[in-house]
Scaffold this motif. Structure first.
Motif, PDB file in Angstrom:
ATOM      1  N   ASP A 452      -4.682   3.156  11.613  1.00 13.62           N
ATOM      2  CA  ASP A 452      -4.530   1.552  11.789  1.00 13.62           C
ATOM      3  C   ASP A 452      -4.962   0.918  10.120  1.00 13.62           C
ATOM      4  O   ASP A 452      -4.949  -0.375  10.404  1.00 13.62           O
ATOM      5  CB  ASP A 452      -5.549   1.123  13.043  1.00 13.62           C
ATOM      6  CG  ASP A 452      -5.113   1.574  14.338  1.00 13.62           C
ATOM      7  OD1 ASP A 452      -4.187   2.085  14.301  1.00 13.62           O
ATOM      8  OD2 ASP A 452      -5.774   1.334  15.153  1.00 13.62           O
ATOM      9  N   TYR A 453      -5.488   1.613   9.475  1.00 12.59           N
ATOM     10  CA  TYR A 453      -5.683   0.960   8.206  1.00 12.59           C
ATOM     11  C   TYR A 453      -5.159   1.304   6.928  1.00 12.59           C
ATOM     12  O   TYR A 453      -4.167   1.971   6.786  1.00 12.59           O
ATOM     13  CB  TYR A 453      -7.439   1.556   7.765  1.00 12.59           C
ATOM     14  CG  TYR A 453      -8.394   1.122   8.992  1.00 12.59           C
ATOM     15  CD1 TYR A 453      -9.151   0.151   8.945  1.00 12.59           C
ATOM     16  CD2 TYR A 453      -8.460   2.114  10.069  1.00 12.59           C
ATOM     17  CE1 TYR A 453     -10.297  -0.195   9.886  1.00 12.59           C
ATOM     18  CE2 TYR A 453      -9.409   1.886  11.114  1.00 12.59           C
ATOM     19  CZ  TYR A 453     -10.131   0.901  10.909  1.00 12.59           C
ATOM     20  OH  TYR A 453     -11.172   0.481  12.021  1.00 12.59           O
ATOM     21  N   LEU A 454      -5.276   0.327   6.146  1.00 10.20           N
ATOM     22  CA  LEU A 454      -4.981   0.614   4.644  1.00 10.20           C
ATOM     23  C   LEU A 454      -5.945   0.581   3.786  1.00 10.20           C
ATOM     24  O   LEU A 454      -6.855  -0.388   4.144  1.00 10.20           O
ATOM     25  CB  LEU A 454      -3.582  -0.353   4.401  1.00 10.20           C
ATOM     26  CG  LEU A 454      -3.558  -1.527   3.757  1.00 10.20           C
ATOM     27  CD1 LEU A 454      -2.641  -1.939   2.803  1.00 10.20           C
ATOM     28  CD2 LEU A 454      -3.846  -2.532   4.810  1.00 10.20           C
ATOM     29  N   ARG A 455      -5.917   1.014   2.657  1.00  9.08           N
ATOM     30  CA  ARG A 455      -7.106   0.611   1.495  1.00  9.08           C
ATOM     31  C   ARG A 455      -6.444   0.000   0.492  1.00  9.08           C
ATOM     32  O   ARG A 455      -5.510   0.032  -0.124  1.00  9.08           O
ATOM     33  CB  ARG A 455      -7.375   2.117   0.924  1.00  9.08           C
ATOM     34  CG  ARG A 455      -8.702   1.981   0.156  1.00  9.08           C
ATOM     35  CD  ARG A 455      -9.206   3.150  -0.576  1.00  9.08           C
ATOM     36  NE  ARG A 455      -8.418   3.307  -2.073  1.00  9.08           N
ATOM     37  CZ  ARG A 455      -8.599   4.048  -2.950  1.00  9.08           C
ATOM     38  NH1 ARG A 455      -9.234   5.110  -2.878  1.00  9.08           N
ATOM     39  NH2 ARG A 455      -7.713   4.089  -4.099  1.00  9.08           N
ATOM     40  N   LEU A 456      -7.447  -1.188   0.177  1.00  9.86           N
ATOM     41  CA  LEU A 456      -6.864  -2.239  -0.856  1.00  9.86           C
ATOM     42  C   LEU A 456      -8.007  -1.743  -2.051  1.00  9.86           C
ATOM     43  O   LEU A 456      -9.263  -1.820  -1.604  1.00  9.86           O
ATOM     44  CB  LEU A 456      -6.605  -3.221  -0.739  1.00  9.86           C
ATOM     45  CG  LEU A 456      -5.614  -3.742   0.404  1.00  9.86           C
ATOM     46  CD1 LEU A 456      -5.488  -5.132   0.822  1.00  9.86           C
ATOM     47  CD2 LEU A 456      -4.237  -3.159   0.023  1.00  9.86           C
ATOM     48  N   CYS A 457      -7.544  -1.977  -3.435  1.00 14.42           N
ATOM     49  CA  CYS A 457      -8.516  -1.774  -4.443  1.00 14.42           C
ATOM     50  C   CYS A 457      -8.626  -3.172  -4.716  1.00 14.42           C
ATOM     51  O   CYS A 457      -7.769  -4.059  -5.063  1.00 14.42           O
ATOM     52  CB  CYS A 457      -8.008  -0.900  -5.595  1.00 14.42           C
ATOM     53  SG  CYS A 457      -9.086  -1.094  -7.014  1.00 14.42           S
ATOM     54  N   PHE A 458      -9.940  -3.866  -5.063  1.00 15.76           N
ATOM     55  CA  PHE A 458      -9.947  -5.207  -5.508  1.00 15.76           C
ATOM     56  C   PHE A 458     -10.659  -5.319  -6.943  1.00 15.76           C
ATOM     57  O   PHE A 458     -10.989  -6.552  -7.254  1.00 15.76           O
ATOM     58  CB  PHE A 458     -10.967  -6.141  -4.394  1.00 15.76           C
ATOM     59  CG  PHE A 458     -12.170  -5.449  -4.101  1.00 15.76           C
ATOM     60  CD1 PHE A 458     -13.349  -5.673  -4.781  1.00 15.76           C
ATOM     61  CD2 PHE A 458     -12.293  -4.723  -2.831  1.00 15.76           C
ATOM     62  CE1 PHE A 458     -14.512  -5.296  -4.448  1.00 15.76           C
ATOM     63  CE2 PHE A 458     -13.570  -4.044  -2.619  1.00 15.76           C
ATOM     64  CZ  PHE A 458     -14.667  -4.414  -3.532  1.00 15.76           C
ATOM     65  N   TYR A 459     -10.679  -4.431  -7.551  1.00 23.15           N
ATOM     66  CA  TYR A 459     -11.091  -4.421  -9.025  1.00 23.15           C
ATOM     67  C   TYR A 459     -10.009  -4.951  -9.734  1.00 23.15           C
ATOM     68  O   TYR A 459      -9.346  -3.907 -10.608  1.00 23.15           O
ATOM     69  CB  TYR A 459     -11.877  -3.129  -9.484  1.00 23.15           C
ATOM     70  CG  TYR A 459     -12.903  -3.246 -10.675  1.00 23.15           C
ATOM     71  CD1 TYR A 459     -13.073  -4.493 -11.085  1.00 23.15           C
ATOM     72  CD2 TYR A 459     -13.421  -2.153 -11.208  1.00 23.15           C
ATOM     73  CE1 TYR A 459     -14.012  -4.857 -12.206  1.00 23.15           C
ATOM     74  CE2 TYR A 459     -14.063  -2.271 -12.256  1.00 23.15           C
ATOM     75  CZ  TYR A 459     -14.519  -3.695 -12.675  1.00 23.15           C
ATOM     76  OH  TYR A 459     -15.263  -3.814 -13.598  1.00 23.15           O
TER      77      TYR A 459
END
Ligand code: PMP
Ligand code: GLN
Length: 478
Positions: A452-459
Motif C-alpha cells: 500500500d506504500y511508495l517511498r519518496l526521497c525528500f532530499y
C-alpha cells in the motif's frame, strides 16, 4: 620467426591455458613450428584452442550466470534508474540530493588536484584506508562512543557503505549460519547473506498504532525476535535510522537487541549511514556504545550520506580489531584500496567537522536542520493530496500510503506482482513523479506488507519539492 614465436608463445602460455588467446597468437602461427606444437603445448592446449570455434550457444551454456547469482537478476535500483532515464519524471526515487554538496568539502577535493599538491595523492594509498582518513574516523567515533579506537586495526574504508556490508557479511557469515534481518531492510542485505552461504531469517517492523503518523509506531516484537535466535544465529543486521521507514531505534530497543546478542553470542552489523539525520527529540544511539556491545558490533557509515555526496561512493566500518580483521581480509582480497584523492578530501573535511561538532557551525547540524524543513514540506504536500505519510524520525525517505487515492489510479496496464510496483510505475508514467516501491525492501513472504506504500526521497531542492506538490495536487483532483 620460429624463435620469436617460441618466445612469445612461451611467455603467453599461462594465459593461453587460462583461455585468454591474444590476436597475435593465431593457430596458423602456432602450427608453423612442429617444435612449438609438440614440445611446448600439451594436447589439452589444442582442445582449448579449438574452443575458440565453439558456437555461441556453447559459450552461452558454459558461461551462464553462475548459480550463486541465479534469482538476483532483477534489482530495484537498476529497474527504477532505468525507468527514470526513459521517462524523465520528477525523480524522488533513488536517494540523493539534486543540489551541490557543501562548498568546503568540494574545495578539499579540488585541493588534491592542484598541480602543486603532493603527487602521491594520485597513487594507491594504504589498503585498509588512507591514514589521514582512518585517523579522522577513529577520532570522530572515539569521541562519539567514548572509547579509544585504533585507526589502523579498528577501521576500514570501503567502496561506499555497500563495500563495508559486503566485507562484514562475506567475512563473518558462511554455510549453516543464520542472519536475522529486520524488515523493511536495505535490499542488498538479503542477497549478500545468501551469497555468503548463510540463511536470512526475517522479522518485520509493524505499525502498532495505525492512527500514529510517525515511524516510531513501527515496532519490533521482542518475543518474536527472541524466537529467531538459536545456536546457528551468527549476526543480526540493524539499520538505524532505517531506510525506507525513517524509524530511529530507541535506546531501549537497541539494548534489548544487544541483550539477545550477548545471550546467544551473536554479532551486530549496524548500518548507521543516516546517523546524522535525526529529527526533533529523537536521538541516534550507536549500538557499539551500549554496555558490552563494542566487542560484538561492526558499525557502518557512508560519506555519501554524511556529506551529501553519494557519487563519491566512499564508506567505512569500525569495530573491535578481532572482528575488523575479518573485514580487512575480505577487503584485501577484492577492492584492496579506495580512491586516494577522495579519502584525502574526506579526511580533511572530517578534521574540520570534529572541531565544530555539536555547534551550530557543524555541517551535520546545518544539514539536519535544512532537511527537517524539506521533510515537513513533503509531509504537508502528501497530506494535502489525501495520501497518508509515515512521518520519518530520521533519514531522507518517507513511506507514503497511497491507498486513499487508489480510485484515481488505473493499474490494469501494469503487470508486476506487487501493487506498489504497479502504482509507482503508473504514477511515473501518468503523472511524471517517480518513487520507489517499498516491497523491494521485504523478503518474498512479506512483500504484501508494503504494497500500500511508495517511498519518496525528500532530499531535493525546494523547487523540486514544489513541483512534487503540484503533481500531488493534480493527482488528487484528477
Ligand atoms: N545502507 C543503507 C541503509 C543505504 O540506504 C545505502 C544507500 N546509500 C547504503 C547502505 C549504501 O551506501 P553507499 O552509497 O555509501 O554505498
Ligand atoms: N541508498 C539509496 C537509496 O536507498 C541508493 C541505493 C542505490 O543506489 N543502490 O535510494
Amino acid at each position: 620467426m620460429a624463435c620469436q614465436t617460441i618466445r612469445s608463445a612461451a611467455r603467453l602460455r599461462p594465459s593461453v591455458l587460462g583461455k585468454i588467446i591474444p590476436d597475435s597468437l593465431t593457430s596458423s602461427r602456432i602450427s608453423s613450428s612442429r617444435f612449438v606444437r609438440k614440445e611446448l603445448f600439451p594436447s589439452s592446449f589444442y582442445s582449448q584452442v579449438r574452443m575458440t570455434s565453439s558456437s555461441s550457444s556453447d559459450i552461452q551454456n558454459k558461461f551462464a550466470l553462475d548459480n550463486k547469482y541465479q534469482g538476483l537478476e532483477n534489482n530495484v535500483w537498476v529497474e527504477f534508474i532505468d525507468l527514470n532515464a526513459k521517462l524523465q519524471p520528477l525523480n524522488l526515487g533513488q536517494g540523493f540530493p539534486d543540489f551541490m554538496p557543501a562548498e568546503s568539502v568540494v574545495r578539499e577535493l579540488a585541493k588534491t588536484c592542484d598541480i602543486e599538491a603532493n603527487p602521491l595523492l594520485h597513487q594507491y594509498t594504504r589498503g585498509y584506508g588512507h591514514p589521514r582518513l582512518v585517523k579522522a574516523l577513529a577520532n570522530l567515533y572515539g569521541n562519539l562512543i567514548n572509547r579509544g579506537i585504533n585507526p589502523m586495526t579498528e577501521v576500514l574504508v570501503t567502496g561506499g557503505a555497500y563495500g563495508s556490508l559486503f566485507c562484514a557479511i562475506m567475512s563473518n557469515v558462511g554455510p549453516g549460519d543464520e542472519v536475522i534481518i529486520i524488515e523493511p531492510y536495505f535490499d542488498c542485505y538479503e542477497p549478500l547473506v545468501r551469497l555468503a552461504g548463510g540463511t536470512p531469517r526475517f522479522i518485520s517492523l509493524k505499525p502498532e498504532n495505525p492512527t500514529d503518523a510517525s515511524s516510531a509506531s513501527w515496532a519490533l516484537n521482542m518475543e518474536e525476535l527472541r524466537s529467531l535466535f538459536n545456536v546457528k544465529t551468527k549476526a543480526i543486521i540493524v539499520n538505524t535510522p532505517n531506510n525506507p521507514l525513517g524509524k530511529v531505534f530507541t535506546r531501549q530497543e537497541l539494548t534489548d537487541i544487544g541483550d539477545l546478542c550477548k545471550e546467544f553470542n551473536v554479532i551486530v552489523i549496524s548500518d548507521e549511514v543516516y546517523e546524522w539525520l535525526v529529527y526533533e527529540d529523537n536521538v541516534h544511539t550507536r549500538i557499539a556504545s551500549l554496555d558490552g556491545m563494542w566487542d560484538r558490533t561492526i558499525t557502518i557509515g557512508s560519506a555519501g550520506k554524511t556529506f551529501s555526496l553519494t557519487g563519491w561512493k566512499l564508506g567505512w566500518s569500525y569495530g573491535p580489531a578481532h572482528l575488523m580483521r575479518n573485514l580487512h581480509i575480505a577487503h584485501q582480497n577484492c577492492v584492496y584500496a579506495c580512491p586516494t584523492p577522495l579519502q584525502e578530501a574526506l579526511g580533511a573535511q572530517l578534521e574540520k567537522e570534529i572541531k565544530r561538532l555539536n555547534t551550530p557551525d557543524s555541517f551535520f547540524y546545518k544539514m539536519v536542520t535544512d532537511l527537517k524543513e524539506r521533510r515537513d514540506l513533503m509531509v504537508r504536500s502528501v497530506r494535502d493530496s489525501g495520501m497518508i505519510p509515515v512521518v520519518p524520525e530520521g533519514g531522507y525517505f518517507m513511506m507514503v500510503n497511497w491507498k486513499p487515492l487508489e480510485n484515481k489510479a488505473d493499474l490494469s496496464e501494469e503487470t508486476d506482482a506487487q501493487a506498489d510496483y504497479r502504482f509507482v510505475k503508473w504514477f511515473a508514467k501518468t503523472h511524471k513523479l517517480l518513487g520507489i516501491p517499498p516491497s523491494a525492501f521485504y523478503s518474498n513472504d512479506h512483500k504484501h506488507l508494503a504494497e500500500d506504500y511508495l517511498r519518496l526521497c525528500f532530499y531535493k531542492k525546494t523547487e523540486t519539492l514544489q513541483k512534487a506538490d503540484e503533481i500531488l495536487k493534480h493527482l488528487k483532483n484528477s
